[in-house]
Scaffold this motif. Structure first.
Motif, mmCIF file in Angstrom:
data_model
loop_
_atom_site.group_PDB
_atom_site.id
_atom_site.type_symbol
_atom_site.label_atom_id
_atom_site.label_comp_id
_atom_site.label_asym_id
_atom_site.label_seq_id
_atom_site.Cartn_x
_atom_site.Cartn_y
_atom_site.Cartn_z
ATOM 1 N N TYR A 34 50.805 29.139 -4.964
ATOM 2 C CA TYR A 34 50.874 27.830 -4.326
ATOM 3 C C TYR A 34 49.503 27.158 -4.247
ATOM 4 N N LEU A 35 48.458 27.928 -3.973
ATOM 5 C CA LEU A 35 47.186 27.326 -3.591
ATOM 6 C C LEU A 35 46.069 27.443 -4.615
ATOM 7 N N LYS A 36 46.109 28.381 -5.536
ATOM 8 C CA LYS A 36 44.998 28.580 -6.465
ATOM 9 C C LYS A 36 45.274 27.921 -7.812
ATOM 10 N N ARG A 37 44.253 27.242 -8.322
ATOM 11 C CA ARG A 37 44.338 26.654 -9.661
ATOM 12 C C ARG A 37 43.012 26.893 -10.378
ATOM 13 N N GLY A 38 43.068 27.604 -11.506
ATOM 14 C CA GLY A 38 41.876 27.923 -12.275
ATOM 15 C C GLY A 38 41.494 26.800 -13.217
ATOM 16 N N ALA A 39 40.332 26.959 -13.868
ATOM 17 C CA ALA A 39 39.818 25.933 -14.781
ATOM 18 C C ALA A 39 40.764 25.710 -15.955
ATOM 19 N N HIS A 40 41.501 26.753 -16.359
ATOM 20 C CA HIS A 40 42.390 26.624 -17.514
ATOM 21 C C HIS A 40 43.549 25.673 -17.253
ATOM 22 N N THR A 41 43.817 25.340 -15.983
ATOM 23 C CA THR A 41 44.914 24.420 -15.665
ATOM 24 C C THR A 41 44.478 22.960 -15.719
ATOM 25 N N LEU A 42 43.183 22.719 -15.884
ATOM 26 C CA LEU A 42 42.665 21.354 -15.866
ATOM 27 C C LEU A 42 42.701 20.785 -17.281
#
Length: 403
Positions: free
Chosen positions: A362-370
């Motif tokens: 729910y809360l974490k988003r890494g650089a690969h998702t940008l």
């Protein structure tokens, strides 16, 4: 094929609209639905108050009743607070802090997390699915501002009501901001009328609304050179003049060296080859929350920085912090944005944090998702602008960080 702006899943263009709307499906408690209907009525007019004398022409509200444009005092009296699911035990940020502290790390790994402080999560419902994320992120931003001990902010924001209004009331406040001269070009795009409309808004509209109270809301564009915000859904942002960033964020602007090869400056101040846009954005967010300090120790830290309004193609979210992991002797940090998404259900986030299971999803988003071509941020500096500074805030410009 097109990517879903919520989950990034790629689907045929014919299926993308129904897929995105499915993220916002929710079972609404009948009482809450009735409360929302009442809130809309109260926001449109107040039968107990005499009709104000206004110069502007009337228009139709969501119930097709002719109502005049309100003045500030009318909005203060009629604005309403819709019931929402408030998390106990210090709120979601407190629960997130516990999970970050207790999360396991790999051998020789050093983890540091920086958080914004208290933020209420406002989820989208059936009434605003597919278009209301911008308003929900404004509500999250304001919940943080009202949670702080800054009495001056509480005095000016929403006429001193000290609560976060519902979407119809926020729409009224934005109309007042436009008619007061804030973001003229954005206001003209909407004909200075947004109340009762299911139109997307974004960073520029948030800036105009907050600046109208004297808050120092700042906009930052992350985009390729010469980009004109082709992909962002916010009309005001598309026409906001961009200027190079000057000050503490300078190091993250990509520059051309003498050889003509594009260079960047990393968080340690050394020159490197062009930084990927994900890493560049992560560095900027880390620099924002760390307040330019490079000696932040490991652990979980509550900062004096507010959350970030985070806009990208087709959706917006709220960044409440960032996590940095350093493995062994490597000098390449791995970052995770810590995000609250209006598309998620508050109860689900709370349960995952309380159970300490599945909360990362729910809360974490890494650089690969940008992966979007452009991004915008909004943050609020301390203090209240008056006089000439307030007049200058009427023009919504932005700092430009080049990918």
């Amino acid at each position: 094929m097109s990517a879903c702006p919520v989950c990034n899943r790629r689907l045929p263009l014919s299926q993308i609209e129904s897929h995105v709307n499915a993220h916002f499906e929710d079972e609404i408690d009948p009482q809450i639905a009735n409360d929302h209907y009442l809130a809309l009525q109260l926001a449109s007019s107040s039968s107990s108050d005499p009709p104000p004398t206004l110069k502007e022409a009337p228009f139709l509200d969501p119930f097709n009743k002719i109502v005049p444009f309100p003045q500030n005092d009318d909005v203060v009296r009629s604005q309403t607070k819709r019931p929402f699911y408030r998390v106990g035990n210090g709120g979601l940020i407190s629960l997130l802090t516990t999970c970050l502290v207790e999360s396991k790390t790999k051998p020789l790994e050093c983890s540091t997390s920086l958080l914004s402080g208290y933020v209420d999560h406002f989820q989208s419902t059936k009434e605003d699915k597919g278009w209301g994320c911008g308003w929900r992120n404004i509500q999250m931003q304001c919940s943080h501002l009202l949670s702080r001990r800054d009495q001056e902010v509480k005095r000016v924001l929403f006429g001193g009501s000290e609560f976060v209004p519902d979407i119809p009331s926020l729409q009224r406040w934005l109309e007042i901001a436009w008619r007061s001269g804030f973001d003229v070009s954005g206001g003209l795009h909407f004909d200075k009328r947004i109340y009762g409309c299911k139109k997307w808004i974004g960073t520029t509209e948030c800036a105009a609304l907050l600046r109208s109270f004297g808050l120092r809301a700042r906009v930052v564009d992350f985009a390729p050179e010469k980009s004109r915000s082709m992909y962002l859904s916010v009309p005001g942002s598309a026409v906001a003049p961009k200027r190079r960033a000057y000050g503490p964020m300078d190091r993250y602007v990509v520059k051309k060296g003498a050889s003509g090869v594009e260079k960047g400056v990393d968080s340690r101040g050394s020159t490197s080859s062009r930084i990927g846009k994900g890493a560049l954005l992560m560095d900027w967010v880390w620099n924002y929350f760390s307040d330019n300090r490079l000696d932040v120790s490991s652990g979980v830290h509550m900062t004096n920085k507010g959350p970030l309004y985070f806009q990208h193609e087709g959706h917006s979210r709220t960044i409440v912090g960032i996590q940095r992991r350093l493995q062994g002797t490597t000098f390449t940090p791995q970052y995770n944005l810590l995000i609250l998404d209006p598309a998620d259900f508050t109860r689900d986030i709370e349960k995952a944090l309380v159970d300490k299971k599945g909360w990362e999803g729910y809360l974490k988003r890494g650089a690969h998702t940008l992966t979007c071509p452009e991004y915008q941020m909004l943050y609020v500096d301390n203090g209240i602008a008056v006089g000439e500074e307030l007049e200058q805030l009427k023009t919504i410009d932005s700092h430009f960080v080049q990918f």
